[in-house]
Motif scaffolding. Sequence first.
Motif, PDB file in Angstrom:
ATOM      1  N   PRO A 145       0.816  -1.221   0.000  1.00 17.24           N
ATOM      2  CA  PRO A 145       0.000   0.000   0.000  1.00 17.24           C
ATOM      3  C   PRO A 145       0.845   1.265   0.000  1.00 17.24           C
ATOM      4  N   LEU A 146       2.026   1.226  -0.588  1.00 15.17           N
ATOM      5  CA  LEU A 146       2.953   2.354  -0.524  1.00 15.17           C
ATOM      6  C   LEU A 146       2.952   3.135  -1.837  1.00 15.17           C
ATOM      7  N   THR A 147       3.494   4.355  -1.774  1.00 18.19           N
ATOM      8  CA  THR A 147       3.664   5.162  -2.978  1.00 18.19           C
ATOM      9  C   THR A 147       4.899   6.034  -2.824  1.00 18.19           C
ATOM     10  N   SER A 148       5.574   6.295  -3.921  1.00 19.38           N
ATOM     11  CA  SER A 148       6.718   7.208  -3.927  1.00 19.38           C
ATOM     12  C   SER A 148       6.346   8.600  -4.430  1.00 19.38           C
ATOM     13  N   TRP A 149       5.059   8.801  -4.780  1.00 18.49           N
ATOM     14  CA  TRP A 149       4.650  10.042  -5.439  1.00 18.49           C
ATOM     15  C   TRP A 149       4.180  11.081  -4.430  1.00 18.49           C
ATOM     16  N   ASN A 150       4.709  12.309  -4.564  1.00 17.96           N
ATOM     17  CA  ASN A 150       4.317  13.424  -3.704  1.00 17.96           C
ATOM     18  C   ASN A 150       3.473  14.442  -4.457  1.00 17.96           C
ATOM     19  N   VAL A 151       2.888  14.013  -5.564  1.00 20.52           N
ATOM     20  CA  VAL A 151       1.931  14.807  -6.330  1.00 20.52           C
ATOM     21  C   VAL A 151       0.747  13.900  -6.661  1.00 20.52           C
ATOM     22  N   PRO A 152      -0.416  14.476  -7.017  1.00 22.42           N
ATOM     23  CA  PRO A 152      -1.540  13.636  -7.444  1.00 22.42           C
ATOM     24  C   PRO A 152      -1.134  12.777  -8.640  1.00 22.42           C
ATOM     25  N   TRP A 153      -1.311  11.469  -8.505  1.00 21.35           N
ATOM     26  CA  TRP A 153      -0.771  10.505  -9.477  1.00 21.35           C
ATOM     27  C   TRP A 153      -1.825   9.444  -9.743  1.00 21.35           C
ATOM     28  N   ILE A 154      -2.057   9.169 -11.025  1.00 17.86           N
ATOM     29  CA  ILE A 154      -3.066   8.194 -11.423  1.00 17.86           C
ATOM     30  C   ILE A 154      -2.380   7.085 -12.210  1.00 17.86           C
ATOM     31  N   HIS A 155      -2.482   5.852 -11.704  1.00 12.40           N
ATOM     32  CA  HIS A 155      -1.989   4.719 -12.488  1.00 12.40           C
ATOM     33  C   HIS A 155      -3.088   4.286 -13.443  1.00 12.40           C
ATOM     34  N   VAL A 156      -2.770   4.281 -14.735  1.00 14.98           N
ATOM     35  CA  VAL A 156      -3.761   3.907 -15.744  1.00 14.98           C
ATOM     36  C   VAL A 156      -3.229   2.718 -16.539  1.00 14.98           C
ATOM     37  N   ALA A 157      -4.050   2.216 -17.438  1.00 19.40           N
ATOM     38  CA  ALA A 157      -3.660   1.048 -18.223  1.00 19.40           C
ATOM     39  C   ALA A 157      -2.525   1.395 -19.189  1.00 19.40           C
ATOM     40  N   PHE A 158      -1.921   0.357 -19.727  1.00 17.60           N
ATOM     41  CA  PHE A 158      -0.766   0.520 -20.617  1.00 17.60           C
ATOM     42  C   PHE A 158      -1.060   1.484 -21.768  1.00 17.60           C
ATOM     43  N   GLU A 159      -2.312   1.439 -22.269  1.00 22.29           N
ATOM     44  CA  GLU A 159      -2.597   2.099 -23.541  1.00 22.29           C
ATOM     45  C   GLU A 159      -3.225   3.475 -23.427  1.00 22.29           C
ATOM     46  N   ASN A 160      -3.595   3.940 -22.238  1.00 26.17           N
ATOM     47  CA  ASN A 160      -4.469   5.117 -22.223  1.00 26.17           C
ATOM     48  C   ASN A 160      -4.026   6.271 -21.336  1.00 26.17           C
TER      49      ASN A 160
END
Length: 311
Positions: free
Chosen positions: A66-81
């Motif tokens: 449940p960790l993250t290295s991001w200190n800005v709003p960050w969205i993980h999306v699919a490979f293609e989009n």
Amino acid sequence: MAETAKNKVIKPIKNFSLEEYISSGHRACQGCAEVLAVRHVLKAIGPDMILAMATGCMEIISSPYPLTSWNVPWIHVAFENAAAVASGVESGLKALRRKGRVPDKDVTIVAMGGDGGTTDIGFQALSGMMERGHKVIYVCVDNEAYMNTGIQRSSSTPFGATTTTSPAGRIKPAGQMTWKKDMVAIAAAHGIPYTATACPTFFTDLQKKIQKAKEVDGPSYIHILSVCPTGWRIPPNKAIEYGQLAVDTGVFPLYEVEKGVWKLNRKPKELKPISEYFKGQGRYRHLDEKFTLEIQDKITEKWNKLVKLCE
């Protein structure tokens, strides 16, 4: 200094921000120049951003649940989009501002993907984003193969490099038998305000280009060569050196296209021979003199065409 569409002047960088928007402690490989590129991109933009990132090395190394290295709003999306999601975020913020539901302040929207998520799988969404004119910075961090899933070839893999899906052998003695896709020229052909190449070895150039992209009115595309010691089969402490060799041999020239005008940002008095770049890279160790000369001729031809474009 360059004047942008908003008539703001980009000043030379004297002092880099001390703020870090991707935290240390991530799981990138030793010597990874890709995470270094991302670090400089984020520093050049600052905290007011929303980042949509395609699946790839940078997503994997930065977000083990449940960790993250991001200190800005960050969205993980699919490979293609990544480009499609960033387009939606940009359009949504416009609508919310019109309705007075969010503050009317500048928020930079960034889409980011590797060469696989950009030149291959995400190509359609990226083209649509540029054609529609969304004010989004698209950043391709190009390590020249699908490194995260086992070093498979992409359309950004150079001719002559060996990967697990383009191995050198009797049928294909050079390994990769196609030439690297020219994504900057393709992006520029969309008529967008700003496109550029960059490399973290030349970090001041990289940050200035990101700042330019931030200020233009419309889409921008930045293609960053991101040396991968693991996939390129080089020592971890050589990533910066190979970034410089890529630029100084003409393999990866540094240039920009601003409102249709091409400009070369680094022009060596004389290009170094391609053999200096190949030396020490395990992915090229199978190449004989014939293939080396063929690649040298192609690189020289492309370099001369670029110089003429930029005159």
